[in-house]
Scaffold this active site. Structure first.
Site, PDB file in Angstrom:
ATOM      1  N   HIS A 114       0.847  -1.205   0.000  1.00 54.67           N
ATOM      2  CA  HIS A 114       0.000   0.000   0.000  1.00 54.67           C
ATOM      3  C   HIS A 114       0.881   1.254   0.000  1.00 54.67           C
ATOM      4  O   HIS A 114       0.634   2.194  -0.767  1.00 54.67           O
ATOM      5  CB  HIS A 114      -0.902  -0.036   1.233  1.00 54.67           C
ATOM      6  CG  HIS A 114      -1.724   1.203   1.443  1.00 54.67           C
ATOM      7  ND1 HIS A 114      -3.074   1.257   1.173  1.00 54.67           N
ATOM      8  CD2 HIS A 114      -1.394   2.434   1.922  1.00 54.67           C
ATOM      9  CE1 HIS A 114      -3.526   2.466   1.462  1.00 54.67           C
ATOM     10  NE2 HIS A 114      -2.529   3.199   1.924  1.00 54.67           N
ATOM     11  N   GLU A 115       1.910   1.265   0.844  1.00 53.88           N
ATOM     12  CA  GLU A 115       2.790   2.437   0.927  1.00 53.88           C
ATOM     13  C   GLU A 115       3.607   2.605  -0.343  1.00 53.88           C
ATOM     14  O   GLU A 115       3.860   3.729  -0.786  1.00 53.88           O
ATOM     15  CB  GLU A 115       3.699   2.335   2.154  1.00 53.88           C
ATOM     16  CG  GLU A 115       2.959   2.345   3.487  1.00 53.88           C
ATOM     17  CD  GLU A 115       1.993   3.516   3.609  1.00 53.88           C
ATOM     18  OE1 GLU A 115       2.341   4.630   3.146  1.00 53.88           O
ATOM     19  OE2 GLU A 115       0.880   3.328   4.123  1.00 53.88           O
ATOM     20  N   HIS A 155       1.868   4.564  -2.930  1.00 58.27           N
ATOM     21  CA  HIS A 155       2.002   6.016  -2.784  1.00 58.27           C
ATOM     22  C   HIS A 155       3.327   6.506  -3.383  1.00 58.27           C
ATOM     23  O   HIS A 155       3.387   7.593  -3.957  1.00 58.27           O
ATOM     24  CB  HIS A 155       1.944   6.409  -1.303  1.00 58.27           C
ATOM     25  CG  HIS A 155       0.583   6.262  -0.695  1.00 58.27           C
ATOM     26  ND1 HIS A 155      -0.554   6.797  -1.269  1.00 58.27           N
ATOM     27  CD2 HIS A 155       0.161   5.647   0.453  1.00 58.27           C
ATOM     28  CE1 HIS A 155      -1.603   6.524  -0.511  1.00 58.27           C
ATOM     29  NE2 HIS A 155      -1.204   5.820   0.527  1.00 58.27           N
ATOM     30  N   GLU A 163      -6.254   6.904  -0.899  1.00 57.54           N
ATOM     31  CA  GLU A 163      -6.227   5.684  -0.088  1.00 57.54           C
ATOM     32  C   GLU A 163      -6.947   4.545  -0.802  1.00 57.54           C
ATOM     33  O   GLU A 163      -6.513   3.393  -0.769  1.00 57.54           O
ATOM     34  CB  GLU A 163      -6.854   5.942   1.277  1.00 57.54           C
ATOM     35  CG  GLU A 163      -6.019   6.818   2.198  1.00 57.54           C
ATOM     36  CD  GLU A 163      -4.629   6.273   2.406  1.00 57.54           C
ATOM     37  OE1 GLU A 163      -4.486   5.084   2.752  1.00 57.54           O
ATOM     38  OE2 GLU A 163      -3.664   7.025   2.192  1.00 57.54           O
TER      39      GLU A 163
END
Length: 644
Positions: A166-167, A170, A240
């Site tokens: 997930h990070e 980004h 998100e």
């Protein structure tokens, strides 16, 4: 939506943000001007009123603009490490022996190698018991990923992998830079509020206008900050959702990410961050720092919504049951890993190291599909993470350990470019001794023996594992390392493709980590410069991948036909791959759509003969890295979406 479309989306979003914040600033200025007009009085001369309003407008805009610029520059120049350290983060040693930290580093390295991005600096927020994480930085080269101690203690390997993926979403999608812009803009409005509070304390008699102006600044700053936080929260919620979807694509399964979200929902600590500065970075976090739900200022969607997108049948009662279950006995990530048969949590659940190694095993050269490569940039094909894990499993443990050490990492990087010819090697080792001393030269000699039998497809991945430790060296040491590396590469009078890739990748990572911009930043390039650079790049690729000049010319022409506006005749560059040094700035500055066309042209040239060798694949990945279009590594020579 492919990587290039996401880049266009981020640029459009950035433009909208600037416009929205500009409106917020205009509203703030109007409030301040009304206060100034009220203080001066309706009966004042028109010239006086106009002068006062103009001065108030200029001062307000300057205060907001300069404060925002100062904050943005300070955040950008500090890189992700400054953000992590401001929240009390502790750097994870590259050679750590702590099982939890080793598991974290292994997971991060797998995702980094698989996604084609530099391995980021790692931090742990030791005092935070909630489950949370964030990625920060201006570019992938200066990025830092931080996780809380609660995440390390409570999440099993699959869940931790989901959070890290997930990070990385980004990082790849440019959200980190967007976050820094948001923080800078909000800081400018906050300064206005602070200045207003200071002015309300100024004393000077009954006709002193400062308290009233200060009150106006407080009101204006509060309104501006409120609007700014609404914008920030709306953008954050959207990003998100995208990061969750990308993480699932990265890891090939929803259970890990959904499990992490369920633990946030079911544990008392949730995703809370106790640090007083948590609000400032709330939009960067994996989970809400304050647990806001159903609020317009919430930076994250409600947990139940995020979980339902991953596991549609989830009900609120299910989360309530988990709360009761874990209230008495909180989960342990390490215990869950042991129950799944994972020694230290260092291999994916249910997948033995032998199978992972097979996934990353050497394969025969593969054909190229331009559409498949474009589709894979900035994302991971189904076998990418598995292939990266298998690739790393094939690197001997003692080499991986050396890559994490301050001295060992340098020795490995230098050893990887040493010649097999005794006379050339003697000259190279003399250069190492001249720069670093006899002891360092001995360590490089030892490292040469350790990497002697390493397959060609593992050499550059091993170097990439060592780059983070090299980035931790002092600036003079980094300069000495690069100078030595250039000496070693030039000792035999020739520069092969893999040597160029290694030195170019390391140089750019060190430069961007130090200066937070590409080495060619600040220069302007015309359309003619771009066309010349593209022609040079395609000529270099045709020359490097085809021994027969006629075949190289046909490959060049085929690639040129995929790039709009480019024309030219094939001429092998006299400087070889070094000719690319004049092309990077013009090519990196192209719009996303033009970059997509260029990548298609590159793959067309490389794959014109129906195969891609290890050096060609490494050159392809290096070019994509220079263009800031990360290409996943699905195997030593295979390309995304293709059989190897």
């Amino acid at each position: 939506m492919n990587f290039f479309e996401r880049q266009r989306q981020v640029r459009r979003l950035s433009a909208r943000l600037v416009a929205l914040f500009a409106l917020a600033v205009v509203g703030t200025v109007v409030v301040v001007d009304l206060a100034v007009w009220f203080v001066i009085g309706v009966g004042s001369p028109t010239e006086t009123v106009v002068t006062a309003l103009a001065a108030a407008t200029v001062l307000t805009v300057a205060l907001i603009g300069l404060s925002s610029l100062f904050k943005s520059i300070s955040l950008r120049n500090g890189g992700g490490t400054r953000v992590a350290e401001s929240l009390g983060g502790t750097a994870v040693p590259a050679d750590t022996r702590d099982p939890d930290l080793r598991r974290l580093r292994n997971v991060v390295e797998e995702v980094a190698i698989a996604s084609g991005t530099p391995v980021p600096a790692l931090y742990v927020l030791e005092g935070e018991r909630g489950i949370n994480a964030f990625a920060a930085g201006w570019s992938p080269a200066d990025a830092a990923v931080a996780v809380t101690r609660g995440a390390l203690d409570r999440l099993n390997r699959d869940e931790l992998q989901g959070v890290i993926a997930h990070e990385f979403s980004h990082v790849v999608n440019g959200d980190m830079r967007l976050n820094i812009k948001l923080m800078g803009l909000l800081f400018g409005l906050l300064v206005l509020f602070v200045v207003g509070r200071v002015l309300t304390l100024v004393r000077g008699g009954n006709r002193n206008p400062m308290p009233l102006i200060g009150l106006a600044l407080i009101i204006a700053g509060a309104i501006g900050m409120g609007v700014g936080r609404l914008i920030q929260a709306a953008v954050s919620r959207q990003r998100e959702y995208l990061a969750d979807a990308t993480a699932v694509q990265y890891t090939r399964q929803t259970a890990g990410l959904a499990g992490a979200l369920k633990k946030i929902a079911g544990l008392t600590e949730s995703s809370a961050i106790r640090n007083p500065r948590a609000d400032e970075v709330g939009h960067m976090l994996f989970g809400s720092a304050k647990g806001l739900k159903g609020n317009l200022l919430a930076t994250h969607p409600p947990l139940i919504e995020r979980i339902r997108l991953l596991e549609p049948g989830t009900r609120p009662e299910d989360l309530e049951q988990l709360r009761r279950q874990w209230a008495a006995r909180p989960p342990s990530g390490a215990a869950e890993d042991r129950a799944l048969g994972l020694a230290g949590g260092e291999s994916p659940a249910g997948e033995p190291p032998a199978k992972r190694a097979a996934a990353g095993a050497a394969s025969s050269p593969a054909a190229a599909d331009a559409a498949a490569v474009v589709a894979a940039i900035g994302s991971l094909a189904p076998d990418s993470l598995e292939g990266a894990g298998g690739l790393l499993d094939r690197v001997p443990e003692h080499l991986r350990a050396a890559a994490h050490e301050a001295e060992g990492s340098v020795s490995l990087v230098l050893a990887l470019v040493l010649s097999a010819h005794p006379d050339v090697r003697a000259v190279q080792l003399a250069s190492v001794e001249r720069h670093f001393g006899e002891a360092a030269a001995d360590k490089v000699r030892q490292a040469v023996q350790r990497v002697a039998g390493l397959p060609p497809e593992l050499r550059l991945p091993l170097a990439e594992l060592a780059f983070p430790a090299v980035r931790q060296r002092t600036i003079p040491q980094q300069d000495a390392i690069m100078a030595t590396l250039h000496d070693l590469i030039g000792a035999d009078g020739r520069l092969d493709v893999v040597e160029y890739c290694l030195s170019r990748l390391l140089h750019e990572q060190l430069h961007e980590a130090r200066h937070h911009r590409p080495s060619w930043a600040g220069r302007r390039y015309s359309g003619a410069d771009v066309r010349t650079a593209a022609t040079t790049l395609l000529a270099v690729l045709a020359d490097a991948g085809h021994d027969d000049p006629a075949t190289a010319a046909r490959a060049f022409d085929a690639g040129l036909g995929r790039f709009s506006g480019a024309s030219g005749t094939y001429v092998p560059p006299a400087a070889g791959v070094v000719a690319l040094e004049s092309a990077w700035g013009a090519l990196d500055g192209m719009p996303a759509r033009a970059k997509q066309q260029l990548v298609e042209a590159i793959v067309t040239v490389i794959g014109h003969d129906g195969r891609i060798t290890v050096p060609e694949f490494e050159l392809l990945r290096t070019i994509c890295a220079m263009l800031h279009c990360p290409l996943p590594r699905t195997g030593p020579t295979g390309l995304p979406g293709q059989p190897a």
